[in-house]
Design a protein around this motif. Structure first.
Motif, PDB file in Angstrom:
ATOM      1  N   LEU A 221       0.828  -1.201   0.000  1.00  0.00           N
ATOM      2  CA  LEU A 221       0.000   0.000   0.000  1.00  0.00           C
ATOM      3  C   LEU A 221       0.866   1.255   0.000  1.00  0.00           C
ATOM      4  O   LEU A 221       1.877   1.329   0.702  1.00  0.00           O
ATOM      5  N   LYS A 222       0.469   2.248  -0.774  1.00  0.00           N
ATOM      6  CA  LYS A 222       1.253   3.470  -0.889  1.00  0.00           C
ATOM      7  C   LYS A 222       0.891   4.510   0.175  1.00  0.00           C
ATOM      8  O   LYS A 222       1.757   5.238   0.657  1.00  0.00           O
ATOM      9  N   ARG A 223      -0.386   4.599   0.517  1.00  0.00           N
ATOM     10  CA  ARG A 223      -0.779   5.662   1.444  1.00  0.00           C
ATOM     11  C   ARG A 223      -2.084   5.335   2.147  1.00  0.00           C
ATOM     12  O   ARG A 223      -2.992   4.765   1.554  1.00  0.00           O
ATOM     13  N   VAL A 224      -2.158   5.688   3.440  1.00  0.00           N
ATOM     14  CA  VAL A 224      -3.396   5.609   4.208  1.00  0.00           C
ATOM     15  C   VAL A 224      -3.702   7.000   4.732  1.00  0.00           C
ATOM     16  O   VAL A 224      -2.840   7.655   5.330  1.00  0.00           O
ATOM     17  N   VAL A 225      -4.918   7.468   4.514  1.00  0.00           N
ATOM     18  CA  VAL A 225      -5.368   8.755   5.047  1.00  0.00           C
ATOM     19  C   VAL A 225      -6.459   8.464   6.061  1.00  0.00           C
ATOM     20  O   VAL A 225      -7.471   7.838   5.745  1.00  0.00           O
ATOM     21  N   LEU A 226      -6.268   8.909   7.292  1.00  0.00           N
ATOM     22  CA  LEU A 226      -7.223   8.669   8.375  1.00  0.00           C
ATOM     23  C   LEU A 226      -7.890   9.978   8.777  1.00  0.00           C
ATOM     24  O   LEU A 226      -7.221  10.952   9.108  1.00  0.00           O
ATOM     25  N   VAL A 227      -9.217   9.988   8.758  1.00  0.00           N
ATOM     26  CA  VAL A 227      -9.982  11.152   9.216  1.00  0.00           C
ATOM     27  C   VAL A 227     -10.291  10.967  10.690  1.00  0.00           C
ATOM     28  O   VAL A 227     -10.833   9.943  11.094  1.00  0.00           O
ATOM     29  N   SER A 228      -9.942  11.970  11.497  1.00  0.00           N
ATOM     30  CA  SER A 228     -10.187  11.899  12.928  1.00  0.00           C
ATOM     31  C   SER A 228     -10.782  13.224  13.390  1.00  0.00           C
ATOM     32  O   SER A 228     -11.306  13.987  12.589  1.00  0.00           O
ATOM     33  N   SER A 229     -10.708  13.500  14.679  1.00  0.00           N
ATOM     34  CA  SER A 229     -11.301  14.707  15.254  1.00  0.00           C
ATOM     35  C   SER A 229     -10.229  15.592  15.874  1.00  0.00           C
ATOM     36  O   SER A 229      -9.161  15.118  16.257  1.00  0.00           O
ATOM     37  N   VAL A 230     -10.533  16.878  15.995  1.00  0.00           N
ATOM     38  CA  VAL A 230      -9.608  17.775  16.678  1.00  0.00           C
ATOM     39  C   VAL A 230      -9.512  17.349  18.139  1.00  0.00           C
ATOM     40  O   VAL A 230     -10.472  16.850  18.730  1.00  0.00           O
ATOM     41  N   GLY A 231      -8.335  17.528  18.719  1.00  0.00           N
ATOM     42  CA  GLY A 231      -8.149  17.248  20.132  1.00  0.00           C
ATOM     43  C   GLY A 231      -7.786  15.825  20.479  1.00  0.00           C
ATOM     44  O   GLY A 231      -7.502  15.531  21.640  1.00  0.00           O
ATOM     45  N   VAL A 232      -7.750  14.911  19.486  1.00  0.00           N
ATOM     46  CA  VAL A 232      -7.499  13.507  19.831  1.00  0.00           C
ATOM     47  C   VAL A 232      -6.075  13.259  20.303  1.00  0.00           C
ATOM     48  O   VAL A 232      -5.812  12.276  20.991  1.00  0.00           O
ATOM     49  N   THR A 233      -5.151  14.157  19.941  1.00  0.00           N
ATOM     50  CA  THR A 233      -3.773  13.977  20.413  1.00  0.00           C
ATOM     51  C   THR A 233      -3.587  14.535  21.821  1.00  0.00           C
ATOM     52  O   THR A 233      -2.553  14.319  22.436  1.00  0.00           O
ATOM     53  N   LYS A 234      -4.590  15.257  22.324  1.00  0.00           N
ATOM     54  CA  LYS A 234      -4.505  15.844  23.662  1.00  0.00           C
ATOM     55  C   LYS A 234      -5.053  14.842  24.680  1.00  0.00           C
ATOM     56  O   LYS A 234      -5.997  15.105  25.416  1.00  0.00           O
ATOM     57  N   PHE A 235      -4.428  13.661  24.736  1.00  0.00           N
ATOM     58  CA  PHE A 235      -4.977  12.594  25.566  1.00  0.00           C
ATOM     59  C   PHE A 235      -4.813  12.851  27.056  1.00  0.00           C
ATOM     60  O   PHE A 235      -5.384  12.132  27.875  1.00  0.00           O
ATOM     61  N   ASN A 236      -4.029  13.859  27.431  1.00  0.00           N
ATOM     62  CA  ASN A 236      -3.880  14.201  28.843  1.00  0.00           C
ATOM     63  C   ASN A 236      -4.739  15.395  29.236  1.00  0.00           C
ATOM     64  O   ASN A 236      -4.630  15.910  30.341  1.00  0.00           O
ATOM     65  N   GLU A 237      -5.608  15.834  28.316  1.00  0.00           N
ATOM     66  CA  GLU A 237      -6.449  16.997  28.573  1.00  0.00           C
ATOM     67  C   GLU A 237      -7.902  16.645  28.297  1.00  0.00           C
ATOM     68  O   GLU A 237      -8.199  15.791  27.468  1.00  0.00           O
ATOM     69  N   LEU A 238      -8.810  17.297  29.012  1.00  0.00           N
ATOM     70  CA  LEU A 238     -10.219  17.133  28.705  1.00  0.00           C
ATOM     71  C   LEU A 238     -10.495  17.753  27.344  1.00  0.00           C
ATOM     72  O   LEU A 238      -9.989  18.836  27.044  1.00  0.00           O
ATOM     73  N   PRO A 239     -11.302  17.105  26.524  1.00  0.00           N
ATOM     74  CA  PRO A 239     -11.543  17.613  25.166  1.00  0.00           C
ATOM     75  C   PRO A 239     -12.578  18.718  25.114  1.00  0.00           C
ATOM     76  O   PRO A 239     -13.539  18.652  24.346  1.00  0.00           O
ATOM     77  N   TRP A 240     -12.398  19.779  25.920  1.00  0.00           N
ATOM     78  CA  TRP A 240     -13.344  20.891  25.881  1.00  0.00           C
ATOM     79  C   TRP A 240     -12.915  21.876  24.808  1.00  0.00           C
ATOM     80  O   TRP A 240     -12.569  23.008  25.063  1.00  0.00           O
ATOM     81  N   ARG A 241     -12.911  21.437  23.558  1.00  0.00           N
ATOM     82  CA  ARG A 241     -12.458  22.298  22.476  1.00  0.00           C
ATOM     83  C   ARG A 241     -13.508  22.307  21.379  1.00  0.00           C
ATOM     84  O   ARG A 241     -14.075  21.281  21.027  1.00  0.00           O
TER      85      ARG A 241
END
Length: 241
Positions: free
Chosen positions: A99-119
């Protein structure tokens, strides 16, 4: 839905993996298998992801997802853990090494796993209840047609579903986007954003840049990148810089 509609409009041969193949017919009609192949499968179930599904596939766009907080969409075992974590893990594990490429659609704030997602972050536009292919492609982002792309999971606001779908397709052919995470917003052509200390160096498609003391004034003008590959590449390039 919008990703598939855009690929069909481009005459790009595609293979659609979803839980209910009948839904694909209701959404896109009876398409020639040379343009669109429909496969039944559930990413939550590893047994559904037979290697034969991915034979000849060069790129994958994953748009599976559910709501961040408990809602009716969680019914039927559609929780974030099952869909966004286990489902994506199962899919990636089943993909061929060619496979050449995978594009994943996610949500804002998902990398802030140590913070509450109040964004604030909201998808807009896109008649996702429409079953007419032409209607899908004619959906408009209203006045918010300029595009802002950043990195670092810092952008908040709204983004058009149309823009997200186009960004996924464009990113597949831009080599330097590989292995990178981007966030994206839709803004009005006359929006002005003030940020101190050069915090928004990841913003692009800026037609006007004015420095006033420690603040930078960004003004977006025009209709955004549309489907122009060169404009999209410049947007991603500026975000990277």
């Amino acid at each position: 839905q919008l990703v598939v509609a855009s690929l069909l409009n481009r005459n790009v041969k595609s293979r659609l993996l979803l839980r209910d193949p009948e839904k694909a017919i209701s959404l896109f009609g009876n398409q020639d298998e040379e343009k669109l192949q429909v496969v039944k499968g559930d990413t939550r179930n590893p047994a559904d992801l037979d290697p034969s599904i991915f034979e000849g596939v060069t790129h994958v766009i994953c748009c599976t997802g559910t709501t961040a907080f408990p809602s009716k969409r969680w019914d039927g075992d559609n929780t974030p853990e099952r869909v966004d974590w286990e489902g994506v893990r199962n899919l990636v594990s089943a993909l061929p090494s060619s496979l050449k490429r995978v594009v994943l659609v996610s949500s804002v704030g998902v990398t802030k796993f140590n913070e509450l997602p109040w964004r604030a972050g909201r998808l807009t536009d896109g008649p996702y209840t429409s079953y007419d292919l032409n209607t899908l492609l004619k959906a408009t982002a209203g006045q918010r047609r300029a595009v802002v792309i950043g990195q670092g999971d810092n952008l908040v606001g709204e983004v058009s579903r149309l823009v997200v779908a186009e960004a996924c397709i464009q990113a597949m052919d831009i080599e330097f986007t590989e292995g990178k995470i981007y966030e994206i917003n839709s803004v009005e052509g006359t929006d002005i954003i003030l940020e101190s200390h050069w915090k928004l160096l990841s913003i692009f498609l800026v037609d006007k840049l004015v420095c006033q003391n420690e603040d930078i004034e960004f003004t977006w003008q025009g209709e955004g990148p549309g489907t122009d590959p060169e404009k999209w590449e410049e947007l991603f390039k500026t975000a990277r810089a």
